[in-house]
Design a protein around this motif. Structure first.
Motif, PDB file in Angstrom:
ATOM      1  N   HIS A  22      -3.015   4.855 -26.763  1.00 31.53           N
ATOM      2  CA  HIS A  22      -4.367   4.343 -26.636  1.00 31.53           C
ATOM      3  C   HIS A  22      -4.618   3.854 -25.216  1.00 31.53           C
ATOM      4  O   HIS A  22      -5.648   4.160 -24.600  1.00 31.53           O
ATOM      5  N   LEU A  23      -3.649   3.118 -24.652  1.00 34.05           N
ATOM      6  CA  LEU A  23      -3.782   2.642 -23.277  1.00 34.05           C
ATOM      7  C   LEU A  23      -3.915   3.811 -22.306  1.00 34.05           C
ATOM      8  O   LEU A  23      -4.736   3.788 -21.391  1.00 34.05           O
ATOM      9  N   PHE A  24      -3.096   4.816 -22.538  1.00 33.14           N
ATOM     10  CA  PHE A  24      -3.114   5.982 -21.658  1.00 33.14           C
ATOM     11  C   PHE A  24      -4.493   6.630 -21.649  1.00 33.14           C
ATOM     12  O   PHE A  24      -5.046   6.927 -20.584  1.00 33.14           O
ATOM     13  N   SER A  25      -5.070   6.801 -22.839  1.00 30.89           N
ATOM     14  CA  SER A  25      -6.377   7.457 -22.871  1.00 30.89           C
ATOM     15  C   SER A  25      -7.439   6.558 -22.235  1.00 30.89           C
ATOM     16  O   SER A  25      -8.355   7.040 -21.569  1.00 30.89           O
ATOM     17  N   ARG A  26      -7.291   5.225 -22.387  1.00 25.07           N
ATOM     18  CA  ARG A  26      -8.255   4.329 -21.729  1.00 25.07           C
ATOM     19  C   ARG A  26      -8.108   4.388 -20.210  1.00 25.07           C
ATOM     20  O   ARG A  26      -9.096   4.419 -19.477  1.00 25.07           O
ATOM     21  N   CYS A  27      -6.859   4.423 -19.724  1.00 26.12           N
ATOM     22  CA  CYS A  27      -6.625   4.541 -18.279  1.00 26.12           C
ATOM     23  C   CYS A  27      -7.306   5.782 -17.715  1.00 26.12           C
ATOM     24  O   CYS A  27      -7.931   5.746 -16.663  1.00 26.12           O
ATOM     25  N   LEU A  28      -7.146   6.884 -18.440  1.00 24.38           N
ATOM     26  CA  LEU A  28      -7.702   8.140 -17.946  1.00 24.38           C
ATOM     27  C   LEU A  28      -9.217   8.093 -17.891  1.00 24.38           C
ATOM     28  O   LEU A  28      -9.846   8.620 -16.975  1.00 24.38           O
ATOM     29  N   THR A  29      -9.813   7.436 -18.889  1.00 28.98           N
ATOM     30  CA  THR A  29     -11.263   7.553 -19.031  1.00 28.98           C
ATOM     31  C   THR A  29     -12.033   6.472 -18.296  1.00 28.98           C
ATOM     32  O   THR A  29     -13.143   6.726 -17.840  1.00 28.98           O
ATOM     33  N   ILE A  30     -11.477   5.252 -18.163  1.00 28.01           N
ATOM     34  CA  ILE A  30     -12.307   4.199 -17.562  1.00 28.01           C
ATOM     35  C   ILE A  30     -11.792   3.668 -16.228  1.00 28.01           C
ATOM     36  O   ILE A  30     -12.416   2.811 -15.623  1.00 28.01           O
ATOM     37  N   ALA A  31     -10.645   4.197 -15.735  1.00 25.13           N
ATOM     38  CA  ALA A  31     -10.118   3.672 -14.477  1.00 25.13           C
ATOM     39  C   ALA A  31     -11.075   3.966 -13.326  1.00 25.13           C
ATOM     40  O   ALA A  31     -11.783   4.972 -13.343  1.00 25.13           O
ATOM     41  N   LYS A  32     -11.066   3.064 -12.329  1.00 30.56           N
ATOM     42  CA  LYS A  32     -11.920   3.254 -11.160  1.00 30.56           C
ATOM     43  C   LYS A  32     -11.572   4.560 -10.448  1.00 30.56           C
ATOM     44  O   LYS A  32     -12.432   5.347 -10.091  1.00 30.56           O
ATOM     45  N   GLU A  33     -10.268   4.705 -10.194  1.00 28.12           N
ATOM     46  CA  GLU A  33      -9.825   5.937  -9.555  1.00 28.12           C
ATOM     47  C   GLU A  33      -9.217   6.849 -10.610  1.00 28.12           C
ATOM     48  O   GLU A  33      -8.279   6.461 -11.299  1.00 28.12           O
ATOM     49  N   PRO A  34      -9.733   8.050 -10.737  1.00 29.97           N
ATOM     50  CA  PRO A  34      -9.185   8.931 -11.771  1.00 29.97           C
ATOM     51  C   PRO A  34      -7.757   9.370 -11.428  1.00 29.97           C
ATOM     52  O   PRO A  34      -7.487   9.774 -10.308  1.00 29.97           O
ATOM     53  N   ARG A  35      -6.871   9.229 -12.399  1.00 27.20           N
ATOM     54  CA  ARG A  35      -5.468   9.584 -12.168  1.00 27.20           C
ATOM     55  C   ARG A  35      -5.060  10.841 -12.921  1.00 27.20           C
ATOM     56  O   ARG A  35      -3.924  11.285 -12.832  1.00 27.20           O
ATOM     57  N   GLY A  36      -5.990  11.352 -13.717  1.00 25.18           N
ATOM     58  CA  GLY A  36      -5.641  12.485 -14.587  1.00 25.18           C
ATOM     59  C   GLY A  36      -5.082  13.680 -13.843  1.00 25.18           C
ATOM     60  O   GLY A  36      -4.243  14.405 -14.351  1.00 25.18           O
ATOM     61  N   LYS A  37      -5.550  13.849 -12.596  1.00 31.16           N
ATOM     62  CA  LYS A  37      -5.084  15.014 -11.849  1.00 31.16           C
ATOM     63  C   LYS A  37      -3.608  14.912 -11.474  1.00 31.16           C
ATOM     64  O   LYS A  37      -3.006  15.878 -11.044  1.00 31.16           O
ATOM     65  N   GLN A  48       0.815  -1.202   0.000  1.00 30.81           N
ATOM     66  CA  GLN A  48       0.000   0.000   0.000  1.00 30.81           C
ATOM     67  C   GLN A  48       0.859   1.268   0.000  1.00 30.81           C
ATOM     68  O   GLN A  48       0.588   2.222  -0.738  1.00 30.81           O
ATOM     69  N   LEU A  49       1.913   1.260   0.837  1.00 31.69           N
ATOM     70  CA  LEU A  49       2.777   2.436   0.918  1.00 31.69           C
ATOM     71  C   LEU A  49       3.476   2.680  -0.418  1.00 31.69           C
ATOM     72  O   LEU A  49       3.507   3.805  -0.917  1.00 31.69           O
ATOM     73  N   PHE A  50       3.993   1.591  -1.002  1.00 30.68           N
ATOM     74  CA  PHE A  50       4.654   1.722  -2.305  1.00 30.68           C
ATOM     75  C   PHE A  50       3.668   2.217  -3.356  1.00 30.68           C
ATOM     76  O   PHE A  50       3.994   3.062  -4.177  1.00 30.68           O
ATOM     77  N   HIS A  51       2.476   1.660  -3.302  1.00 31.26           N
ATOM     78  CA  HIS A  51       1.459   2.045  -4.273  1.00 31.26           C
ATOM     79  C   HIS A  51       1.149   3.530  -4.176  1.00 31.26           C
ATOM     80  O   HIS A  51       1.138   4.267  -5.166  1.00 31.26           O
ATOM     81  N   ALA A  52       0.944   3.977  -2.930  1.00 36.32           N
ATOM     82  CA  ALA A  52       0.577   5.382  -2.726  1.00 36.32           C
ATOM     83  C   ALA A  52       1.719   6.320  -3.106  1.00 36.32           C
ATOM     84  O   ALA A  52       1.490   7.442  -3.548  1.00 36.32           O
ATOM     85  N   THR A  53       2.951   5.847  -2.936  1.00 34.10           N
ATOM     86  CA  THR A  53       4.101   6.722  -3.208  1.00 34.10           C
ATOM     87  C   THR A  53       4.492   6.718  -4.682  1.00 34.10           C
ATOM     88  O   THR A  53       4.844   7.756  -5.243  1.00 34.10           O
ATOM     89  N   ALA A  54       4.430   5.541  -5.300  1.00 34.27           N
ATOM     90  CA  ALA A  54       4.892   5.443  -6.690  1.00 34.27           C
ATOM     91  C   ALA A  54       3.856   5.987  -7.680  1.00 34.27           C
ATOM     92  O   ALA A  54       4.224   6.494  -8.740  1.00 34.27           O
ATOM     93  N   THR A  55       2.577   5.889  -7.332  1.00 35.83           N
ATOM     94  CA  THR A  55       1.537   6.271  -8.293  1.00 35.83           C
ATOM     95  C   THR A  55       1.667   7.720  -8.788  1.00 35.83           C
ATOM     96  O   THR A  55       1.646   7.953 -10.000  1.00 35.83           O
TER      97      THR A  55
END
Lengths: 164, 398
Positions: B54-69, B31-38
């Motif tokens: 293409h993967l990047f745009s899919r990650c941004l649009t359909i991921a459970k947790e939005p990472r775009g920010k 969890q710590l690694f995940h929170a720090t590396a993300t």
């Protein structure tokens, strides 16, 4: 009163080290302490074992004469890291010791040593699997984290790995 | 074995050294690694293969947790990528990137106003936007100027679909400090009226614009560009002393000025020497300037680090004997060579000054006291010795 030319450091178990103050000119913690409480007998360095402090002081001694500009930020991207053969002692070190040195460098606020140990740690992570990394950092800990949401992005990373 | 849990800030420092693929591995450790590396993984994603886009745009649009920010900078200018980055792609990702501050779309010629106009609204934090060879029009610039108040760097090199009023929307923009208009053919004399009203402008690149004239530069000179430090005007053969002299006089803080292939003479160099005490870089390649003027400049500008003299017929290697070159053309004078020339020049100037003083005193000395005459004699002697040394040095160098 401590001798201004020398400084005495005390580790968590009471072991003392007296070294020339000039060795520690890159340690922000020591410099701050000298400014504010330099008239006291000795500076306590909590959470650092004698073995690790000895290693840190060796590093400081080796680099005492360095003329390079002090590093303000250990992650400064404009100052690329260059391996120094004088620091090879850190390369042969077991993982857990290296981690202790990383912590000590952070506690004493020596950006050059933080960068060296962080870089060495990163090079040991390079190419390893999550299980191997877990073993490096913490042999008996933690269940696998649910990271579903990032698997897609992970593929971007893996694409990168393939085409490298 | 001691169990050590590194604090997140130390983990961050370690992760800063990791490539993207290892960062991704780290997100799976715990969890710590995940929170720090993300955040580091997403901060500046690199795309080594077009399929990753293409993967990047899919990650941004359909991921459970939005990472775009978490995304701060994106580079799409690499060959292989720029042909795949188009309006549809940009329209898909832009709404998810509210904190994006750097976007490199250089050579992405399929990205047009259709996606760039909404981009300005979706990414109001943009600070650096590189649009080399972009087909964008005034409408994009209008949106950028109004929606992106933090824009600092705008590169429009070779963007050919812009009108000469393209920069009008940016007048009085509070942050725009670096503007690249190199290879733009649409610039006209009245474009200067808009540029001169960019109050924070520090760097202006106008290389090879062809249409630039002295009128343009004189108009810029009337502006209020107090922060202007770097100006690149090379490759504009219509520029002459008549335009550059007033421009230089109006901007005494200039650190770098390039004038290669401009139609300037020593008049410009003397103005530079007299008015730009902070100058570090001067490029006058292929200009009709003489070594004598360059020498003056070297003495008057103590911070000078580089002088470009490629193809200057009257400032060739033979004109700088102290450098000990075999002859032929000079390319660039670097710091060490500049320092050598400065030393020789300073000695020469000192000698000339002493000689002038001596002559003056001789004139006055005819009616002066004996004591004073003795002094003059001493001075004269010192001076002769100085000259002797100088000649010795020259001989050695030869």
């Amino acid at each position: 009163m401590s001798d201004p030319a020398n400084i005495t450091l005390v580790t968590m178990d009471g072991t003392t080290f007296t070294v020339p103050s000039a060795y520690l000119h890159r340690s922000k913690l020591v410099q701050d302490w000298l400014r504010s409480e330099g008239d006291k007998q000795a500076m306590e360095v909590k959470h650092v074992t004698p073995f690790v402090l000895q290693g840190v002081l060796n590093f400081c001694e080796i680099h005492a004469e360095d003329t390079s500009e002090p590093l303000a930020d250990p992650a400064d991207p404009t100052k690329p890291f260059e391996a120094d053969p004088r620091d090879d002692a850190f390369r042969g070190m077991p993982d857990d010791q290296l981690l202790q040195f990383t912590m000590a460098a952070d506690i004493l606020q020596i950006p050059e040593l933080v960068r060296l140990t962080a870089q060495e740690m990163a090079s040991r992570i390079d190419g390893k699997s999550p299980d191997q990394i877990r073993a490096m950092f913490n042999p008996d800990d933690l269940a696998e984290e649910d990271v579903d949401s990032d698997n897609e992005m992970g593929e971007v990373g893996e694409e990168g790995a393939i085409s490298k | 074995m001691t169990t050590i849990v590194l604090p997140p800030e130390l983990l961050t420092l370690i992760f800063e050294h990791l490539p993207q693929s290892d960062l991704h591995t780290c997100t799976k450790v715990d969890q710590l690694f995940h929170a720090t590396a993300t955040p580091i993984l997403w901060r500046s994603p690199s795309f080594l293969h077009p399929a990753s886009l293409h993967l990047f745009s899919r990650c941004l649009t359909i991921a459970k947790e939005p990472r775009g920010k978490l995304v701060r900078s994106l580079h799409f200018s690499e060959l292989d990528l720029n042909t795949y980055v188009d309006d549809d792609f940009l329209l898909t990702i832009a709404p998810h990137l509210p904190l994006l501050d750097l976007l490199d779309l250089s050579s992405c010629q399929s990205v047009t106003d259709r996606s760039l106009i909404p981009l300005a609204t979706h990414c109001p934090a943009l600070e650096v936007l590189l649009l080399e060879s972009s087909p964008c029009t005034l409408r994009t610039l209008f949106e950028l100027a109004h929606q992106c108040p933090h824009l600092r760097v705008l590169n429009l090199r070779a963007a050919q679909n812009l009108p000469h009023l393209a920069l009008l929307p940016f007048t009085r923009h509070r942050h725009l400090s670096s503007l690249v208009l190199t290879d733009c053919r649409w610039l006209a004399d009245d474009t200067a009226q808009d540029i001169r009203r960019l109050p924070r402008l520090r760097s202006l690149e106008l290389i090879n614009c062809r249409s630039l004239s002295d009128v343009f530069l004189r108009a810029l000179a009337t502006g209020d560009l107090t922060d202007l430090m770097n100006v690149y005007l090379s490759g504009n053969p219509a520029l002459t002393d008549a335009g550059i002299v007033p421009f230089v006089e109006a901007h005494p803080a200039l650190h770098e000025i390039s004038l290669a292939r401009c139609a300037i003479t020593d008049i410009t160099i003397h103005t530079v020497a007299a008015r730009l005490p902070a100058l570090r870089l001067l490029d006058v390649a292929f200009c009709a300037v003489t070594s004598a003027a360059i020498r003056t400049c070297v003495v008057r500008c103590p911070d000078l680090e580089m002088v470009g003299l490629t193809g200057c017929e009257d400032a060739a290697a033979a004109d700088f004997p102290e450098l000990g070159f075999e002859g032929g053309e000079l390319d660039v004078l670097w710091l060490d060579q500049i320092a050598m020339i400065r030393t020789v020049e300073m000695e020469r100037l000192e000698r000339e000054m002493l000689e002038a003083e001596e002559m003056e005193r001789e004139g006055a000395g005819a009616s002066g006291a004996e004591l004073r005459e003795a002094e003059i004699e001493n001075d004269g002697k010192d001076n002769e010795e100085g000259e002797g040394e100088e000649e010795d040095e020259m001989e050695q160098e030869d």
